[in-house]
Every structure is written in C-alpha cells, then in structure tokens.
Design a protein around this motif. Sequence first.
Motif, PDB file in Angstrom:
ATOM      1  N   GLY A  88       0.833  -1.205   0.000  1.00 22.82           N
ATOM      2  CA  GLY A  88       0.000   0.000   0.000  1.00 22.82           C
ATOM      3  C   GLY A  88       0.864   1.250   0.000  1.00 22.82           C
ATOM      4  O   GLY A  88       2.075   1.192  -0.241  1.00 22.82           O
ATOM      5  N   MET A  89       0.231   2.401   0.280  1.00 22.79           N
ATOM      6  CA  MET A  89       0.956   3.677   0.226  1.00 22.79           C
ATOM      7  C   MET A  89       1.240   4.205   1.621  1.00 22.79           C
ATOM      8  O   MET A  89       0.334   4.326   2.445  1.00 22.79           O
ATOM      9  CB  MET A  89       0.127   4.716  -0.529  1.00 22.79           C
ATOM     10  CG  MET A  89       0.117   4.485  -2.025  1.00 22.79           C
ATOM     11  SD  MET A  89      -0.630   5.867  -2.894  1.00 22.79           S
ATOM     12  CE  MET A  89      -2.343   5.467  -2.719  1.00 22.79           C
ATOM     13  N   GLY A  90       2.504   4.523   1.873  1.00 17.17           N
ATOM     14  CA  GLY A  90       2.865   5.216   3.101  1.00 17.17           C
ATOM     15  C   GLY A  90       3.206   4.290   4.256  1.00 17.17           C
ATOM     16  O   GLY A  90       2.944   3.086   4.233  1.00 17.17           O
ATOM     17  N   ARG A 117      12.637  -3.365  -1.513  1.00 14.52           N
ATOM     18  CA  ARG A 117      11.478  -2.617  -2.022  1.00 14.52           C
ATOM     19  C   ARG A 117      11.764  -2.295  -3.476  1.00 14.52           C
ATOM     20  O   ARG A 117      12.765  -1.653  -3.807  1.00 14.52           O
ATOM     21  CB  ARG A 117      11.261  -1.353  -1.188  1.00 14.52           C
ATOM     22  CG  ARG A 117       9.936  -0.687  -1.486  1.00 14.52           C
ATOM     23  CD  ARG A 117       9.588   0.356  -0.443  1.00 14.52           C
ATOM     24  NE  ARG A 117       9.559   1.694  -0.986  1.00 14.52           N
ATOM     25  CZ  ARG A 117       8.625   2.183  -1.800  1.00 14.52           C
ATOM     26  NH1 ARG A 117       7.620   1.407  -2.211  1.00 14.52           N
ATOM     27  NH2 ARG A 117       8.685   3.421  -2.225  1.00 14.52           N
ATOM     28  N   ILE A 120       8.363   2.689  -6.961  1.00 12.84           N
ATOM     29  CA  ILE A 120       8.263   3.852  -7.840  1.00 12.84           C
ATOM     30  C   ILE A 120       8.496   5.095  -6.971  1.00 12.84           C
ATOM     31  O   ILE A 120       8.194   5.098  -5.772  1.00 12.84           O
ATOM     32  CB  ILE A 120       6.918   3.937  -8.581  1.00 12.84           C
ATOM     33  CG1 ILE A 120       5.761   4.078  -7.602  1.00 12.84           C
ATOM     34  CG2 ILE A 120       6.717   2.740  -9.478  1.00 12.84           C
ATOM     35  CD1 ILE A 120       4.476   4.517  -8.263  1.00 12.84           C
ATOM     36  N   TYR A 122       9.947   9.622  -7.213  1.00 10.16           N
ATOM     37  CA  TYR A 122      10.110  10.856  -7.987  1.00 10.16           C
ATOM     38  C   TYR A 122      11.551  11.312  -7.827  1.00 10.16           C
ATOM     39  O   TYR A 122      12.078  11.348  -6.705  1.00 10.16           O
ATOM     40  CB  TYR A 122       9.096  11.903  -7.489  1.00 10.16           C
ATOM     41  CG  TYR A 122       7.708  11.338  -7.724  1.00 10.16           C
ATOM     42  CD1 TYR A 122       7.057  11.556  -8.924  1.00 10.16           C
ATOM     43  CD2 TYR A 122       7.122  10.483  -6.793  1.00 10.16           C
ATOM     44  CE1 TYR A 122       5.831  10.963  -9.187  1.00 10.16           C
ATOM     45  CE2 TYR A 122       5.896   9.878  -7.047  1.00 10.16           C
ATOM     46  CZ  TYR A 122       5.267  10.119  -8.246  1.00 10.16           C
ATOM     47  OH  TYR A 122       4.070   9.500  -8.514  1.00 10.16           O
ATOM     48  N   PHE A 191       2.243  12.986   0.457  1.00  8.45           N
ATOM     49  CA  PHE A 191       2.652  13.044  -0.947  1.00  8.45           C
ATOM     50  C   PHE A 191       2.716  14.482  -1.459  1.00  8.45           C
ATOM     51  O   PHE A 191       3.585  14.831  -2.254  1.00  8.45           O
ATOM     52  CB  PHE A 191       1.647  12.239  -1.775  1.00  8.45           C
ATOM     53  CG  PHE A 191       1.936  12.209  -3.255  1.00  8.45           C
ATOM     54  CD1 PHE A 191       2.932  11.386  -3.763  1.00  8.45           C
ATOM     55  CD2 PHE A 191       1.182  12.972  -4.136  1.00  8.45           C
ATOM     56  CE1 PHE A 191       3.185  11.338  -5.128  1.00  8.45           C
ATOM     57  CE2 PHE A 191       1.431  12.926  -5.502  1.00  8.45           C
ATOM     58  CZ  PHE A 191       2.435  12.109  -6.001  1.00  8.45           C
ATOM     59  N   GLU A 226       9.955   9.265  -1.803  1.00  6.40           N
ATOM     60  CA  GLU A 226       8.830   8.323  -1.744  1.00  6.40           C
ATOM     61  C   GLU A 226       8.265   8.372  -0.332  1.00  6.40           C
ATOM     62  O   GLU A 226       8.516   9.342   0.377  1.00  6.40           O
ATOM     63  CB  GLU A 226       9.269   6.916  -2.197  1.00  6.40           C
ATOM     64  CG  GLU A 226      10.613   6.435  -1.693  1.00  6.40           C
ATOM     65  CD  GLU A 226      10.563   5.770  -0.347  1.00  6.40           C
ATOM     66  OE1 GLU A 226      10.380   6.480   0.671  1.00  6.40           O
ATOM     67  OE2 GLU A 226      10.776   4.559  -0.272  1.00  6.40           O
ATOM     68  N   MET A 227       7.538   7.340   0.097  1.00  2.55           N
ATOM     69  CA  MET A 227       6.811   7.465   1.362  1.00  2.55           C
ATOM     70  C   MET A 227       6.978   6.271   2.315  1.00  2.55           C
ATOM     71  O   MET A 227       6.169   6.111   3.231  1.00  2.55           O
ATOM     72  CB  MET A 227       5.319   7.676   1.067  1.00  2.55           C
ATOM     73  CG  MET A 227       5.025   8.960   0.321  1.00  2.55           C
ATOM     74  SD  MET A 227       3.280   9.136  -0.075  1.00  2.55           S
ATOM     75  CE  MET A 227       2.578   9.259   1.544  1.00  2.55           C
ATOM     76  N   GLU A 228       7.967   5.432   2.067  1.00  2.00           N
ATOM     77  CA  GLU A 228       8.068   4.224   2.891  1.00  2.00           C
ATOM     78  C   GLU A 228       9.482   3.899   3.384  1.00  2.00           C
ATOM     79  O   GLU A 228       9.660   3.018   4.232  1.00  2.00           O
ATOM     80  CB  GLU A 228       7.548   3.000   2.089  1.00  2.00           C
ATOM     81  CG  GLU A 228       6.067   3.007   1.765  1.00  2.00           C
ATOM     82  CD  GLU A 228       5.716   3.779   0.493  1.00  2.00           C
ATOM     83  OE1 GLU A 228       6.649   4.145  -0.253  1.00  2.00           O
ATOM     84  OE2 GLU A 228       4.520   4.037   0.252  1.00  2.00           O
TER      85      GLU A 228
HETATM   86  C1  R2B Z   1       5.385   6.309  -4.240  1.00  2.62           C
HETATM   87  O1  R2B Z   1       4.203   6.372  -4.873  1.00  2.62           O
HETATM   88  C2  R2B Z   1       3.144   6.398  -3.889  1.00  2.62           C
HETATM   89  C3  R2B Z   1       2.462   7.751  -3.933  1.00  2.62           C
HETATM   90  O2  R2B Z   1       1.933   7.999  -5.206  1.00  2.62           O
HETATM   91  C4  R2B Z   1       3.811   6.106  -2.581  1.00  2.62           C
HETATM   92  O3  R2B Z   1       3.555   4.815  -2.106  1.00  2.62           O
HETATM   93  C5  R2B Z   1       5.223   6.169  -2.919  1.00  2.62           C
HETATM   94  O4  R2B Z   1       6.167   5.968  -2.020  1.00  2.62           O
END
Ligand code: R2B
Length: 289
Positions: A88-90, A117, A120, A122, A191, A226-228
């Motif tokens: 999932g996200m985060g 991991r 994806i 940025y 995000f 990213e978020m994790e």
């Molecule tokens: C990358 O993409 C997601 C947010 O769009 C998030 O899980 C992340 O780390």
Amino acid sequence: MARVKISNPYLNSNEVDFLSHFSITCTEDVRKEFENVKFVCMSGSSMRIKMYAETFHNETGVDLSENLCKTDRYAMYKTGPVLWINHGMGTPSLSIMLNELIKLLYYAQATDVIFIRVAISYGVGVEPGTVVVSSGTLNGLLEPIHIQQIMGEVIKLDAKLDVDLCKELYENALNLDIPVGKGLTLSTDDFYEGQARLNGAFCHYTKEEKNEFLQKLHSLEVRNMEMEGTCLAALTRKAGIRSAIVSATFLDRLNEDLERMNLSPDCFHDFEMRPFKVVSALLIKKLKL
Ligand code: R2B
C-alpha cells in the motif's frame, strides 16, 4: 545463519498467532510453506506486485503460487524462495504489513532473508527513468531516522539500509542496459506538501521556497522521494533483516514545473519494469536460476 528476530515477550503466550491483515493462521503449515524464503520483494500496488511475480515466473520457470493473502488488504505471491508482496501507500500501511510478515517469517524459521522494495518514486536531479538504488533514507525532517509515536512518546529508530546489499545491487545494475544512480531517498508522510508539491489541495509555501527546498535536498545527495523508506529500513534492522530500496523515478522534480506525471502508458510501463529488472537480475544470480 541469521534467523528473523522479533522482540515481544507477550507473543510467547499465544498458542497460535493469527495475522489478521493476511488472514493467515500460524500453524505448523506456515513453516512448510515459508521456511525456504530468502528474498521478499515488495511494492506499493497489488497489481504491480502481481505483474512482477508473474514476470519472474515466466522468465525463470519457477512455480508461481496463488495469492496467499486471504484479505483484500495485501496480495502475496511466492515463486520458490522469493515472496512478492504489496504494502500500500505510506508508512502506516507498510508498517502493518511488515509486522505481520516479520512474524510470519519468524514462525516459519526462515533464515538469511533479504527484503527489497521494488519501488516507484520521484527523482531529484536524475533523468526521468533512472533507477535509483538508495544509499540511505531521510525522513521529512531530513534525519536518517524513522519516527514512531508510541503511547504519547516519540521513539526514534535508526533508518540505515544495508550498505553491502545496496552496493551489490548498484554494481549489478551497471551491467544492465538501464540508467542507474544512487543516493539518499527522502521518505515523507505526505505526498503533496510533504514532498513540496504545488498541486495539492493546500500549499503552505511559495514556489520559490519549494525550489530552494528541492535544491537543498539535491545538495544533501537526495536523489529521489517516496513514502516508505525510513520505516522499511528501521523495522528490518530491528528484525535483523538486510534491506534495500531500488526505485524507478518518474520525473525530475528539479526540472519539472508540473508536479504530475505526463508519461504515456508504454513509457510508464517501461519505467516501472526497470527496478524489477535490476532486482530480478540479482535474484537470478544469487539463486542460480
Ligand atoms: C510512491 O508512490 C506512492 C504515492 O503515489 C507512494 O507509495 C510512494 O512511495
């Protein structure tokens, strides 16, 4: 051989643990099914992790299991000693998944497990499409720390990744026909404003401040966001598991005025397969497939 570590005396009194977000009851069968796991590959989306597991199965001929999660929270597939699972996200979603997965592998008596991991993200100062192998993680306060709030207190955990594993992944990736870079990964709890975007519902800063912040990240050697990342690094360290993050970068935040992706579906697919190619090349080598 290194067993997966847990640290919770209260678990010993549980006869049979139940992993509620996977709907798996940890009977003896768990050992038969998961004892041989050597690699766990994870990604945010359940569709993407299924695609990675299927591609690995098609490329190596190793049998692919059905979805082993019996809830719709996560999806988990197994190809021999490789588990594929989404988170999932985060951080909150990842943390639930990691707690249950770490217990599962502990009960299964799996040894020398590596978590990667396949992500994806940025980019920050890298060409879109570059795969970034993370050398470390920073939280939204730009500290190499994962912050937990437990019973009204702030608990800080070291969020370092496994340096040797990162080096190996990076050096292997250099032999593939894929643009690759390495650097720190900023891992935020949000995000939009957390990653200094201008296109959320709210915006607490100016465009100039955003640009300054992104330049600051670049000078700190951050190459993607990213978020994790901090949560993955910290919880795997606690469990004695080596971990790494290999990410696709979809755009370069230093060069884009637009905060949203503008990629064709084919280009998106090409980019999201790149970290998989880097990781699967290492798995194939290590597992001699
Ligand atoms: C990358 O993409 C997601 C947010 O769009 C998030 O899980 C992340 O780390």
